[in-house]
Design a protein around this motif. Structure first.
Motif, PDB file in Angstrom:
ATOM      1  N   ASN A  73       0.817  -1.214   0.000  1.00 24.15           N
ATOM      2  CA  ASN A  73       0.000   0.000   0.000  1.00 24.15           C
ATOM      3  C   ASN A  73       0.855   1.270   0.000  1.00 24.15           C
ATOM      4  O   ASN A  73       0.421   2.322   0.456  1.00 24.15           O
ATOM      5  N   ARG A  74       2.073   1.151  -0.530  1.00 22.99           N
ATOM      6  CA  ARG A  74       2.955   2.291  -0.730  1.00 22.99           C
ATOM      7  C   ARG A  74       3.332   2.370  -2.201  1.00 22.99           C
ATOM      8  O   ARG A  74       3.369   1.347  -2.887  1.00 22.99           O
ATOM      9  N   PRO A  75       3.629   3.565  -2.713  1.00 17.90           N
ATOM     10  CA  PRO A  75       3.990   3.689  -4.128  1.00 17.90           C
ATOM     11  C   PRO A  75       5.334   3.052  -4.425  1.00 17.90           C
ATOM     12  O   PRO A  75       6.219   3.000  -3.559  1.00 17.90           O
ATOM     13  N   LEU A  81       3.449   9.107   1.853  1.00 15.88           N
ATOM     14  CA  LEU A  81       2.037   9.415   1.662  1.00 15.88           C
ATOM     15  C   LEU A  81       1.538  10.461   2.645  1.00 15.88           C
ATOM     16  O   LEU A  81       0.507  11.094   2.406  1.00 15.88           O
ATOM     17  N   HIS A 124      -0.452  -5.488  -7.764  1.00 18.19           N
ATOM     18  CA  HIS A 124      -1.078  -4.336  -8.411  1.00 18.19           C
ATOM     19  C   HIS A 124      -1.557  -4.653  -9.827  1.00 18.19           C
ATOM     20  O   HIS A 124      -2.580  -4.103 -10.271  1.00 18.19           O
ATOM     21  N   ASN A 169      -9.154   9.689   0.217  1.00 21.21           N
ATOM     22  CA  ASN A 169      -8.232  10.650  -0.383  1.00 21.21           C
ATOM     23  C   ASN A 169      -8.837  12.044  -0.380  1.00 21.21           C
ATOM     24  O   ASN A 169      -8.872  12.742  -1.394  1.00 21.21           O
ATOM     25  N   TYR A 204      -1.760   4.198  -0.865  1.00 18.83           N
ATOM     26  CA  TYR A 204      -1.492   4.256  -2.302  1.00 18.83           C
ATOM     27  C   TYR A 204      -2.594   3.593  -3.114  1.00 18.83           C
ATOM     28  O   TYR A 204      -2.986   4.103  -4.173  1.00 18.83           O
ATOM     29  N   ARG A 207      -5.566   5.902  -3.410  1.00 19.41           N
ATOM     30  CA  ARG A 207      -5.229   7.103  -4.162  1.00 19.41           C
ATOM     31  C   ARG A 207      -4.952   6.811  -5.636  1.00 19.41           C
ATOM     32  O   ARG A 207      -5.303   7.604  -6.506  1.00 19.41           O
ATOM     33  N   ALA A 208      -4.341   5.658  -5.908  1.00 22.89           N
ATOM     34  CA  ALA A 208      -3.978   5.333  -7.287  1.00 22.89           C
ATOM     35  C   ALA A 208      -5.162   4.878  -8.121  1.00 22.89           C
ATOM     36  O   ALA A 208      -5.269   5.224  -9.307  1.00 22.89           O
TER      37      ALA A 208
END
Length: 263
Positions: A73-75, A81, A124, A169, A204, A207-208
């Protein structure tokens, strides 16, 4: 071990559970600090808590590897974040600030690139493929990202965390109708405190992929763990507490499904 478990459903809803995994790579297993060896920052029992979504007909994606290997859950570029205390793609500290790895035993850059390629990317890609399938079949897709965390972590937030922490978000990952429908479910009960876009606004994944203008609506739910389990080792599941919490989670999921339909 495969990086995730996936079950396709019949509804336009994908439930993602990225932080319940406990599998370790050999490098991570060999290097963990004593404080990290019990995997304290795991989203314990979340697949069991949300097992009802299988009968509901939702698709379900569950990560197998611990966030101490790589945080799903991180970019991928590891950009933070939050401006406040947080952890990264490869957590160097526990939530309380204790080092994740013993001195000199952090996995190599090459090993971590392998985690990105073979664990993060497949997870992903599965999200992307399933959202595309749901959009093709239903005309839209809904993504519910399920998380939990200890209710008191002074390094991350002051005092005790609300029981139910909804992240959108800051209203960008889903429609106003979805937010209001979920808030209505929360407001209709009196057993749990709740907040929208408080300390946890969505990681992420939210948000993504939450792009309502493109037909994909996403919501993150961060639950305070004391409402369904013991927050101290061995982190035992508490059936009575969990069953009570599910009385809110089930109508919340139904509200998301109803409000997420295109108008």
């Amino acid at each position: 071990m495969t990086p995730f478990h996936f079950t396709a459903g019949k509804l336009p809803l994908l439930v993602s559970i990225p932080h319940a995994g406990t599998q370790l790579t050999p490098e991570v297993d060999a290097g963990l600090s004593d404080a990290a060896r019990g995997l304290p920052d795991t989203d314990w029992h979340i697949p069991l808590l949300y097992d009802f979504v299988r009968d509901l007909g939702a698709s379900l994606l569950i990560g197998h590897y611990s966030r101490f290997v790589i945080d799903l859950n991180r970019p991928a570029d590891n950009q933070p974040l939050y401006t406040t205390a947080t952890t990264g793609l490869y957590p160097e500290t526990l939530f309380d600030g204790t080092p994740t790895f013993a001195e000199g035993k952090t996995p190599s850059a090459a090993a971590r690139q392998g985690y990105l390629d073979n664990i993060w990317q497949p997870y992903h890609q599965q999200i992307q493929q399933e959202l595309a399938r749901l959009k093709a079949e239903h005309g839209y897709a809904l993504l519910f990202d399920a998380h939990s965390i200890a209710s008191v972590i002074p390094r991350l937030f002051d005092g005790q965390l609300p029981d139910i922490n909804i992240g959108t978000n800051s209203g960008e990952s889903c429609s106003g109708a979805v937010i209001e429908a979920i808030k209505d479910v929360c407001a209709a009960q009196s057993d749990y405190s709740w907040v929208v876009n408080g300390r946890f606004k969505g990681g992420y994944i939210t948000r993504a992929y939450g792009q309502p203008q493109q037909g994909v609506q996403a919501v993150q739910l961060e639950l305070a763990q004391l409402n369904y389990m013991d927050e101290t080792p061995p982190f035992a599941w508490q059936q009575d507490r969990a069953a009570q919490l599910q009385k809110v989670l089930k109508p919340m999921m139904q509200a998301f499904l109803q409000a997420g339909k295109p108008r």
